[in-house]
Design a protein around this motif. Sequence first.
Motif, short mmCIF file in Angstrom:
data_model
loop_
_atom_site.label_atom_id
_atom_site.label_comp_id
_atom_site.label_asym_id
_atom_site.label_seq_id
_atom_site.Cartn_x
_atom_site.Cartn_y
_atom_site.Cartn_z
N VAL A 97 41.28 45.85 46.04
CA VAL A 97 40.92 44.98 44.90
C VAL A 97 41.72 43.70 45.04
O VAL A 97 42.95 43.70 44.95
CB VAL A 97 41.22 45.68 43.56
CG1 VAL A 97 40.99 44.72 42.41
CG2 VAL A 97 40.35 46.92 43.40
N ARG B 223 36.20 51.11 45.23
CA ARG B 223 36.78 50.08 46.10
C ARG B 223 38.11 50.58 46.67
O ARG B 223 38.95 51.09 45.92
CB ARG B 223 37.04 48.79 45.31
CG ARG B 223 35.82 48.25 44.62
CD ARG B 223 36.15 46.97 43.86
NE ARG B 223 36.36 45.84 44.78
CZ ARG B 223 36.80 44.65 44.41
NH1 ARG B 223 37.10 44.43 43.15
NH2 ARG B 223 36.94 43.68 45.29
N LEU C 268 32.11 46.70 33.53
CA LEU C 268 31.04 46.36 34.46
C LEU C 268 29.82 47.22 34.11
O LEU C 268 29.96 48.29 33.52
CB LEU C 268 31.48 46.69 35.90
CG LEU C 268 32.54 45.78 36.52
CD1 LEU C 268 33.13 46.43 37.77
CD2 LEU C 268 31.94 44.43 36.86
N VAL D 191 32.41 50.77 40.30
CA VAL D 191 32.35 50.45 41.72
C VAL D 191 33.54 51.10 42.43
O VAL D 191 34.68 50.92 42.01
CB VAL D 191 32.43 48.93 41.98
CG1 VAL D 191 32.07 48.59 43.42
CG2 VAL D 191 31.57 48.15 41.01
N TRP E 214 31.36 44.01 41.75
CA TRP E 214 32.52 43.86 40.86
C TRP E 214 32.53 42.50 40.19
O TRP E 214 33.42 42.22 39.40
CB TRP E 214 33.82 44.12 41.62
CG TRP E 214 34.00 43.27 42.85
CD1 TRP E 214 34.54 42.02 42.91
CD2 TRP E 214 33.64 43.62 44.18
NE1 TRP E 214 34.52 41.57 44.20
CE2 TRP E 214 33.98 42.53 45.01
CE3 TRP E 214 33.05 44.77 44.76
CZ2 TRP E 214 33.74 42.54 46.39
CZ3 TRP E 214 32.84 44.76 46.13
CH2 TRP E 214 33.19 43.66 46.93
N GLU E 215 31.56 41.65 40.50
CA GLU E 215 31.46 40.36 39.84
C GLU E 215 30.22 40.30 38.95
O GLU E 215 29.77 39.23 38.60
CB GLU E 215 31.41 39.23 40.87
CG GLU E 215 32.61 38.33 40.79
CD GLU E 215 32.63 37.20 41.81
OE1 GLU E 215 33.62 36.47 41.81
OE2 GLU E 215 31.68 37.04 42.60
N VAL F 114 40.73 49.54 36.40
CA VAL F 114 40.38 50.55 37.41
C VAL F 114 40.85 51.94 36.98
O VAL F 114 41.81 52.08 36.22
CB VAL F 114 41.01 50.22 38.79
CG1 VAL F 114 40.55 48.85 39.29
CG2 VAL F 114 42.53 50.30 38.77
N ALA G 195 41.70 43.39 36.76
CA ALA G 195 40.74 44.44 37.08
C ALA G 195 41.12 45.67 36.28
O ALA G 195 42.29 45.98 36.11
CB ALA G 195 40.75 44.75 38.57
N GLN H 93 36.56 50.89 40.02
CA GLN H 93 36.67 49.75 39.12
C GLN H 93 35.62 49.85 38.03
O GLN H 93 34.42 49.93 38.32
CB GLN H 93 36.53 48.42 39.87
CG GLN H 93 36.80 47.25 38.91
CD GLN H 93 36.85 45.89 39.58
OE1 GLN H 93 36.78 45.79 40.80
NE2 GLN H 93 36.95 44.86 38.76
N THR I 217 36.16 44.14 34.58
CA THR I 217 36.91 42.95 34.93
C THR I 217 37.98 42.84 33.84
O THR I 217 38.22 43.81 33.13
CB THR I 217 36.01 41.71 34.87
OG1 THR I 217 35.55 41.57 33.52
CG2 THR I 217 34.81 41.86 35.79
#
Length: 617
Positions: free
Chosen positions: A417, A414, A408, A412, A566-567, A427, A425, A400, A403
């Motif tokens: 998701v 993941r 970001l 990240v 991711w936030e 990605v 997202a 990712q 957002t």
Amino acid sequence: MRGTLENKVRAAVAAAAVVMCAGAVVAYDVGPGPDASPAFAEPVRNATIVIDPGGVRKGYATPLVTVSGGGTVTVVNLDSFDHTVTSVAKGPDGLPVFDVRIRAGTSETVPGTALLAAGAWEFYCKLHPSMRGTLTVEGSGGGVEPERPSFDQPLVVPRTDRGADVRLVMRQARVRTRADGPRTSMWTYDGSYPGPTIRRRGGQGTEVTVVNRLPKGAGSMSTHLHGDHHASRYDGQPTSYLIRRGASRTYDYPLTVGGEPEPGSFFWYHDHRMDRTARNNWRGLQGMFIVTDPPQRGLRLPRGNRDVPLMISERSFRADNQLTDPFAHGPEMADHHGSMAWTGPHAPPDDATIGDTVLVNGREAPYLRVSATRYRLRLLNSSPFSSYNFALSDGRPFLQIGTGSGLLPRAVVRTHVLLGPAQRADVLVDFHGATGQRLVLSSDPAAPGTSGDDARRTPVMEFRVGDPAPDTSRLPARLPSPELVSPVPSKVTRTWTFGLSGDDHHGSYWSINGRAFDPDRVDHRARLGTVERWRFRNTSDLTHYVHIHAEQWRTLRRDGRTPPPWEQGLEDTWRLEPGEEVEVAARFTDHTGPFMIHCHMLDHEDHGMMARFDVVD
Ligand code: C2O
Ligand code: CU
């Protein structure tokens, strides 16, 4: 609310007593009845699914039930809310193999279970998807097997519009949604669902003129560019600056923040008419809007046909491929502002527009041919209500990078998701090593170690991986992400409490700070140029998705802790589980006037869970 709910509970208990007195049901005993005599070799085993009070939180009281082939399955709902027992598996018509709604305080037989083949059949509640169970059919069973999605139509990427002046005519059109059979009549932006994808560089001012040529009865519309920063009058207000039938409106999007180009983002546009947002989105008024970064400072991300926007949404269809109308018998609505009266079976909290069929860019179960190389997928959940916990069938991770609101700070890795309504997202997926394989993108709620057990369980689309291809893109570890506001106030400026309210007079409604939406009431004033710290709390039993207009926000705390990686970029829509608290901060820049904060589960928004804040000089 107290009166209403207590009455409901009393009714439920009374109804349950009737069920119990009938003697047909022994709650929790899902085995053979006490009089199943051993003299018979194979007693038919019936089954009972029980829902206790508080089922929304606690799930089915009997999540594992067993029935003999040919036996019946009864559901007893002792809760004060309606629930469903719906099979995850679908039949050849694309509908769940079994699906029954059990009103509060009643019981029902699940139709069709006698025909099920032996095996395990997962079921869930469509109204509260975190309620899940498994029905095991023993013995010979019937002939009905779950249908596997065959992914037999290609993914379609909507036409891209790159001009400074975009014109979108809202009109009814027949569009292809399912692989076979007739086209579906939908309300569209410019004849397609989704509407054209608008693609502009940050800082390139863009004017979008929307014309309303929808059929009579559709009413006035209001187009909101979700995530973008623009003047209040161009925000797609719920009750003002509407687009009447036969008329048009031009929205001015400078794509700047504080005089700087807006960061590269994945926005979307959709209708935002008060009380009608769920219906208008269901009918098809949705499209994507990509803001690209000004010179992508050394970023070498996949481009062209390896940069694929995916709008994931869901609808229910009739046998003739036309949309069902979940709003035909909707709750009664008072037509004066601020005192919504929600009564009937679809009143909050039993309002959930959930479709049986997942669409990707408007098509059911599509496939996309990809090369065995790296792709950028922009995932948007534009569903009215459902969440998806996305995963790839071979466990291949997503990297990712953003957002929906910019990159970001760090990429990240993941495997899952989770995206609720309106969340996005950005990605990267590397299909290397998968040549010749078919990978399925699906939603997998049960993933260990991830939250989102309320997400749907469903296949979404298929990737057919071809030969490797040369690739000059790079996996960036650090990303030129937009700057986050700093410093931030240490004290919370405003708390927004998302809950369920009601009284005997108004019925039940979703609320923010105890009140239903009133477009004429200013719920908060924020001063232009200042930084505010807002807190959301969820006092209800359901997860909500909080969306704020006007600005992009920094997430400071989730339940008192640093938010997950991711936030840590900009955000405009947050998941808020029951009991959770989230704190965010932003500076109010450029634009004064009214803006909205609301839950993006569209039934909740339409049923009161929205508030107005004004940015003032
Ligand atoms: Cu995507 Cu207020 O909406
Ligand atoms: Cu909600």
